[in-house]
Design an enzyme around this catalytic site. Sequence first.
Site, PDB file in Angstrom:
ATOM      1  N   HIS A 497       0.829  -1.207   0.000  1.00 36.67           N
ATOM      2  CA  HIS A 497       0.000   0.000   0.000  1.00 36.67           C
ATOM      3  C   HIS A 497       0.866   1.262   0.000  1.00 36.67           C
ATOM      4  CE1 HIS A 497      -3.595   2.426   1.324  1.00 36.67           C
ATOM      5  NE2 HIS A 497      -2.627   3.199   1.797  1.00 36.67           N
ATOM      6  N   GLU A 498       1.774   1.344   0.948  1.00 33.16           N
ATOM      7  CA  GLU A 498       2.616   2.545   1.037  1.00 33.16           C
ATOM      8  C   GLU A 498       3.532   2.673  -0.170  1.00 33.16           C
ATOM      9  OE1 GLU A 498       1.894   4.795   3.023  1.00 33.16           O
ATOM     10  OE2 GLU A 498       0.542   3.608   4.262  1.00 33.16           O
ATOM     11  N   HIS A 501       1.700   4.453  -2.820  1.00 33.22           N
ATOM     12  CA  HIS A 501       1.816   5.906  -2.636  1.00 33.22           C
ATOM     13  C   HIS A 501       3.175   6.392  -3.137  1.00 33.22           C
ATOM     14  CE1 HIS A 501      -1.832   6.901  -0.524  1.00 33.22           C
ATOM     15  NE2 HIS A 501      -1.581   6.141   0.513  1.00 33.22           N
ATOM     16  N   HIS A 504       3.301   6.900  -6.738  1.00 35.84           N
ATOM     17  CA  HIS A 504       2.567   8.106  -7.127  1.00 35.84           C
ATOM     18  C   HIS A 504       3.492   9.325  -7.056  1.00 35.84           C
ATOM     19  CE1 HIS A 504      -1.633  10.244  -6.732  1.00 35.84           C
ATOM     20  NE2 HIS A 504      -1.066  10.451  -7.905  1.00 35.84           N
TER      21      HIS A 504
END
Length: 706
Positions: A497-498, A501, A504
């Site tokens: 998940h991180e 990010h 991104h």
Amino acid sequence: MKKLLIVLSLALCASTNAQDNPNNIKMDAKNPFLEDFKTPKGTPPFDLIKKEDYKPAFIKGIEQQSQQIEAIVNNKAAATFDNTVLVLDESGEILDRVSTVFGAIRGADSDQDIQTIAEEISPLLSEHNDNIYLNEKLFSRIKTVYDDSLNTNRTTEQKRLIDKYYKSFVRSGIALNKEQKDRLRQINKELSLLSLSFGKNLLAETNNFQLEIDNEQDLAGLPADVVSVAAQTAKAKGLDGKWVFTLSKPSWLPFLQYADNRALREKLYKAMYNRCNNNNQFDNKQIISNLVNLRLEKANLLGYNSHADYVLAETMAKTPDNVFDLLNKLWEYALPQAKKEAAELQKMIDREGGNFKLESWDWWYYTEKLRKEKYSLDEEAIRPYFMVNNVRDGAFFVANQLYGITFKPLNDVSVYEKDVQVFEVNNADGSYIGILYLDFFPRTGKRNGAWMSSFRKQSVKNGEFIHPIIYNVGNFAMPTEDKPSLLTLEQVTTLFHEFGHGLHGLLSHVNYNGLSGTAVSRDFVELPSQIFEHWALHPEVLKIYAKHYQTGEVIPADLVKKMQEAANFNQGFETTELVAAAILDMKWHVITASEEFDVDQFEQDKMNEIGLISEIIPRYKSTYFAHIFDGGYSAGYYSYLWSEVLDADAFEAFVEKGIFDRTTGQSFRDNILSKGGSEDPMVLYKKFRGAEPNPIYLLKNRGFVE
């Protein structure tokens, strides 16, 4: 300006007075923050940075940016995009350098000195921010460009940046009268200090409690490596021969899952959920009441009925009604399933002769037993296949397959803690993308949870491409003297998940800092992170990285099959606690009348209204709900679920074409990851997917519909 609201990691809002040095601080010419970092890739020189550098750098940064603002205001030339909006977007170089580093340290490696600096700097930053966004002459120039942008041939990205700044001024109170502006300034200062106090109290309460065990019989049921970590923790605290469990999730969660001693499970769990609710110096109840009331007053000053109305006006959701519509629909699926799960756990208790009612501190223990019974799946038998560096490499592998990017370890880069890892990220053709820091393990000065941020965002300045420097932070299982860090399934998905990010931020390819990377609406920012979770436990990915830490054996197919069969096990509980927390957040922020809140009673009343069963509590109770009281998620915790509608639908594009399909991956990179906030999020999504998202995939993902 590097950030619209300069934020010190945990939402320490930026601010500013400017022209003088109010604390008469001597400026050290050797202060690393006063010029571009002289490192090969522009990474922070942590080996040179001293605590005493921070405050002078903040003061100097405030002074520098204030002078830059004055130069914009005093420019005799007519206001244009280049001489007004662009200069504002690029201003504050010193402040950006110090705030990003200080924010990282405050979140991941804090101590009393850092907390004191934060408390001293916060009101200065709040004032500085107000001085910018309440500057009528500056706004006049911004408005001129804004009005002109409707009639001139601007790029979409330029229009987005102009619109973002214009709305930031309006939403910051530029239209208020002097008396209202003065009150708004005071509110902003108070809010920044209250949030700091909330986080400081939470860190202290988390660190102050420890469950100390000196009777080996009280360890019954616990896996050997959990016991080993507890012994290691005790030894570090000078308690050789004992075992210590803390309120760090990698410590308390396995205790709740496996410890046979119910009384100790209750003691540890209650300590966890009563943090900052003990009527002591670390109690957060009055802080919450004050925060909620001040947020409402600020929203009213700015013309909104509630804080939620104010926050949501600039999101995909737009209104509280739209948020509640999503949450209530999910609640209709989640709560009945949670009740079924509770009944099944109660039957197990009764069958074993427990002679007690299932309570919240029992849920993980009996869920783990039921998982073994139903699926022959023991999470402790899975963990040896998830060594943290292997999981990291799995995330790297997926990114390579989808986007062609590579990761090269850098061992000569200065870090703030010795266990922090650093990687250079490159494209398939060898061209440089940026730097990624990974900080995986708990420490006393690190807040709980996991997050991503940046030391430098991507942009283009004076024709030069500015490469991003991104970091991921987690609190994963600590390695022991005889074992590496072995992750739970939840921690595996958290790492992915991180990292999503992180991608991104790394793969951003825009022109302007204010639109770079994760500078998107709160309910869109979780799309890149949550879609990446889909690869974490996919069988095709597991066979690449899930290898036994001792033998190197790839995770057996029958174990993967059991994991798939159990994928939606306990989903009623997981969805219910998440939705309950999102509803609690919204309930705090849709209030329209100020009062002295009884925090416990308010929370209980709101959970009773939705029928939350006593066996489950919200994922975060109010007094330790840092996302909304010491972070940027007030009236925004729903975003994880809003974005899940997007990510579940978006992953179907990969399912249809193949989960490693490079064409689909390139489309996601081009239309989502690289675009930051340069276009409307739904426009970006439809460019990738061809249509708006279908919410049915979220329900399928969670096992609520076939």
